[in-house]
Design a protein around this motif. Sequence first.
Motif, PDB file in Angstrom:
ATOM      1  N   MET A  63       0.849  -1.164   0.000  1.00 45.19           N
ATOM      2  CA  MET A  63       0.000   0.000   0.000  1.00 45.19           C
ATOM      3  C   MET A  63       0.903   1.237   0.000  1.00 45.19           C
ATOM      4  O   MET A  63       1.768   1.386   0.856  1.00 45.19           O
ATOM      5  N   PRO A  64       0.727   2.133  -0.939  1.00 46.10           N
ATOM      6  CA  PRO A  64       1.574   3.317  -1.008  1.00 46.10           C
ATOM      7  C   PRO A  64       1.285   4.289   0.132  1.00 46.10           C
ATOM      8  O   PRO A  64       0.179   4.328   0.674  1.00 46.10           O
ATOM      9  N   LEU A  65       2.287   5.080   0.457  1.00 43.80           N
ATOM     10  CA  LEU A  65       2.144   6.077   1.513  1.00 43.80           C
ATOM     11  C   LEU A  65       1.391   7.294   0.984  1.00 43.80           C
ATOM     12  O   LEU A  65       1.509   7.657  -0.186  1.00 43.80           O
ATOM     13  N   SER A  66       0.662   7.931   1.886  1.00 45.78           N
ATOM     14  CA  SER A  66       0.010   9.178   1.502  1.00 45.78           C
ATOM     15  C   SER A  66       1.076  10.277   1.413  1.00 45.78           C
ATOM     16  O   SER A  66       2.215  10.094   1.835  1.00 45.78           O
ATOM     17  N   GLU A  67       0.693  11.430   0.885  1.00 47.14           N
ATOM     18  CA  GLU A  67       1.656  12.529   0.758  1.00 47.14           C
ATOM     19  C   GLU A  67       2.159  12.984   2.125  1.00 47.14           C
ATOM     20  O   GLU A  67       3.337  13.260   2.310  1.00 47.14           O
ATOM     21  N   HIS A  68       1.251  13.040   3.097  1.00 45.99           N
ATOM     22  CA  HIS A  68       1.632  13.447   4.447  1.00 45.99           C
ATOM     23  C   HIS A  68       2.619  12.446   5.044  1.00 45.99           C
ATOM     24  O   HIS A  68       3.645  12.843   5.632  1.00 45.99           O
ATOM     25  N   GLU A  69       2.330  11.162   4.901  1.00 44.42           N
ATOM     26  CA  GLU A  69       3.222  10.135   5.434  1.00 44.42           C
ATOM     27  C   GLU A  69       4.582  10.176   4.737  1.00 44.42           C
ATOM     28  O   GLU A  69       5.624  10.009   5.380  1.00 44.42           O
ATOM     29  N   GLN A  70       4.581  10.409   3.445  1.00 45.34           N
ATOM     30  CA  GLN A  70       5.837  10.492   2.701  1.00 45.34           C
ATOM     31  C   GLN A  70       6.666  11.679   3.176  1.00 45.34           C
ATOM     32  O   GLN A  70       7.878  11.589   3.330  1.00 45.34           O
ATOM     33  N   ARG A  71       6.006  12.836   3.421  1.00 46.76           N
ATOM     34  CA  ARG A  71       6.733  14.008   3.931  1.00 46.76           C
ATOM     35  C   ARG A  71       7.313  13.727   5.306  1.00 46.76           C
ATOM     36  O   ARG A  71       8.457  14.102   5.598  1.00 46.76           O
ATOM     37  N   LEU A  72       6.532  13.063   6.177  1.00 42.03           N
ATOM     38  CA  LEU A  72       7.051  12.719   7.503  1.00 42.03           C
ATOM     39  C   LEU A  72       8.245  11.782   7.401  1.00 42.03           C
ATOM     40  O   LEU A  72       9.246  11.944   8.112  1.00 42.03           O
ATOM     41  N   LEU A  73       8.152  10.810   6.523  1.00 39.67           N
ATOM     42  CA  LEU A  73       9.254   9.869   6.338  1.00 39.67           C
ATOM     43  C   LEU A  73      10.503  10.587   5.828  1.00 39.67           C
ATOM     44  O   LEU A  73      11.619  10.341   6.315  1.00 39.67           O
ATOM     45  N   ASP A  74      10.330  11.491   4.884  1.00 38.92           N
ATOM     46  CA  ASP A  74      11.465  12.274   4.379  1.00 38.92           C
ATOM     47  C   ASP A  74      12.082  13.130   5.477  1.00 38.92           C
ATOM     48  O   ASP A  74      13.306  13.249   5.576  1.00 38.92           O
ATOM     49  N   GLN A  75      11.236  13.716   6.326  1.00 37.56           N
ATOM     50  CA  GLN A  75      11.733  14.543   7.419  1.00 37.56           C
ATOM     51  C   GLN A  75      12.518  13.696   8.418  1.00 37.56           C
ATOM     52  O   GLN A  75      13.603  14.088   8.857  1.00 37.56           O
ATOM     53  N   ILE A  76      12.004  12.522   8.753  1.00 35.39           N
ATOM     54  CA  ILE A  76      12.705  11.626   9.677  1.00 35.39           C
ATOM     55  C   ILE A  76      14.045  11.216   9.085  1.00 35.39           C
ATOM     56  O   ILE A  76      15.064  11.174   9.775  1.00 35.39           O
ATOM     57  N   GLU A  77      14.050  10.936   7.783  1.00 35.70           N
ATOM     58  CA  GLU A  77      15.289  10.547   7.125  1.00 35.70           C
ATOM     59  C   GLU A  77      16.319  11.674   7.158  1.00 35.70           C
ATOM     60  O   GLU A  77      17.494  11.452   7.452  1.00 35.70           O
ATOM     61  N   ARG A  78      15.897  12.893   6.883  1.00 35.79           N
ATOM     62  CA  ARG A  78      16.816  14.033   6.941  1.00 35.79           C
ATOM     63  C   ARG A  78      17.372  14.213   8.351  1.00 35.79           C
ATOM     64  O   ARG A  78      18.558  14.480   8.533  1.00 35.79           O
ATOM     65  N   GLU A  79      16.514  14.091   9.361  1.00 34.11           N
ATOM     66  CA  GLU A  79      16.972  14.234  10.744  1.00 34.11           C
ATOM     67  C   GLU A  79      17.947  13.130  11.124  1.00 34.11           C
ATOM     68  O   GLU A  79      18.914  13.370  11.843  1.00 34.11           O
ATOM     69  N   LEU A  80      17.694  11.942  10.635  1.00 36.09           N
ATOM     70  CA  LEU A  80      18.612  10.833  10.911  1.00 36.09           C
ATOM     71  C   LEU A  80      19.973  11.109  10.292  1.00 36.09           C
ATOM     72  O   LEU A  80      21.009  10.902  10.929  1.00 36.09           O
ATOM     73  N   TYR A  81      19.996  11.588   9.052  1.00 36.84           N
ATOM     74  CA  TYR A  81      21.270  11.933   8.413  1.00 36.84           C
ATOM     75  C   TYR A  81      21.976  13.048   9.160  1.00 36.84           C
ATOM     76  O   TYR A  81      23.196  13.027   9.319  1.00 36.84           O
ATOM     77  N   ALA A  82      21.222  14.018   9.645  1.00 33.01           N
ATOM     78  CA  ALA A  82      21.839  15.135  10.359  1.00 33.01           C
ATOM     79  C   ALA A  82      22.389  14.693  11.706  1.00 33.01           C
ATOM     80  O   ALA A  82      23.469  15.133  12.122  1.00 33.01           O
ATOM     81  N   GLU A  83      21.680  13.822  12.401  1.00 33.82           N
ATOM     82  CA  GLU A  83      22.081  13.434  13.750  1.00 33.82           C
ATOM     83  C   GLU A  83      23.156  12.355  13.759  1.00 33.82           C
ATOM     84  O   GLU A  83      24.099  12.420  14.546  1.00 33.82           O
ATOM     85  N   ASP A  84      23.017  11.353  12.919  1.00 30.96           N
ATOM     86  CA  ASP A  84      23.955  10.235  12.938  1.00 30.96           C
ATOM     87  C   ASP A  84      24.260   9.798  11.506  1.00 30.96           C
ATOM     88  O   ASP A  84      23.731   8.805  11.018  1.00 30.96           O
ATOM     89  N   PRO A  85      25.126  10.528  10.807  1.00 36.28           N
ATOM     90  CA  PRO A  85      25.377  10.213   9.397  1.00 36.28           C
ATOM     91  C   PRO A  85      26.018   8.843   9.185  1.00 36.28           C
ATOM     92  O   PRO A  85      25.750   8.188   8.189  1.00 36.28           O
ATOM     93  N   LYS A  86      26.833   8.397  10.129  1.00 35.63           N
ATOM     94  CA  LYS A  86      27.478   7.091   9.969  1.00 35.63           C
ATOM     95  C   LYS A  86      26.443   5.972  10.012  1.00 35.63           C
ATOM     96  O   LYS A  86      26.456   5.066   9.176  1.00 35.63           O
TER      97      LYS A  86
END
Length: 127
Positions: A1-24
Amino acid sequence: MPLSEHEQRLLDQIERELYAEDPKFASTVRGARFHRPARRRRIQGIALFVVGVALLVVGVMVKALWIAQVPLASVFGFLVMFLGVVLAMMSGRHPAGEARGGRAGVKSKSSFTQRMEERFRQRFEDQ
């Protein structure tokens, strides 16, 4: 089941925060090393298919390899071809967690989730 636009934005935001906090950790999780075994199996399957085709042709051409009017090398070549196709097709079917099958994948997934939740809690307790 594909993600909604809101869920996709949240996932992208979590991913960016993960890269910023712990890039390794983020590069380890997203790295190409998880895709190498699948690619390697696919290449091995293609190589097996080519070897099987060669055996099939050699078995038909060389009558000395026939036993009781059956080209054994060709039959073996067909089996090798079939194995190669199965190996190549099944290499990309399951993600790494599901490849183990059964409960092992579920346990590792839940322990990973538990570790991530524990890290999340520690971040807010430390502040």
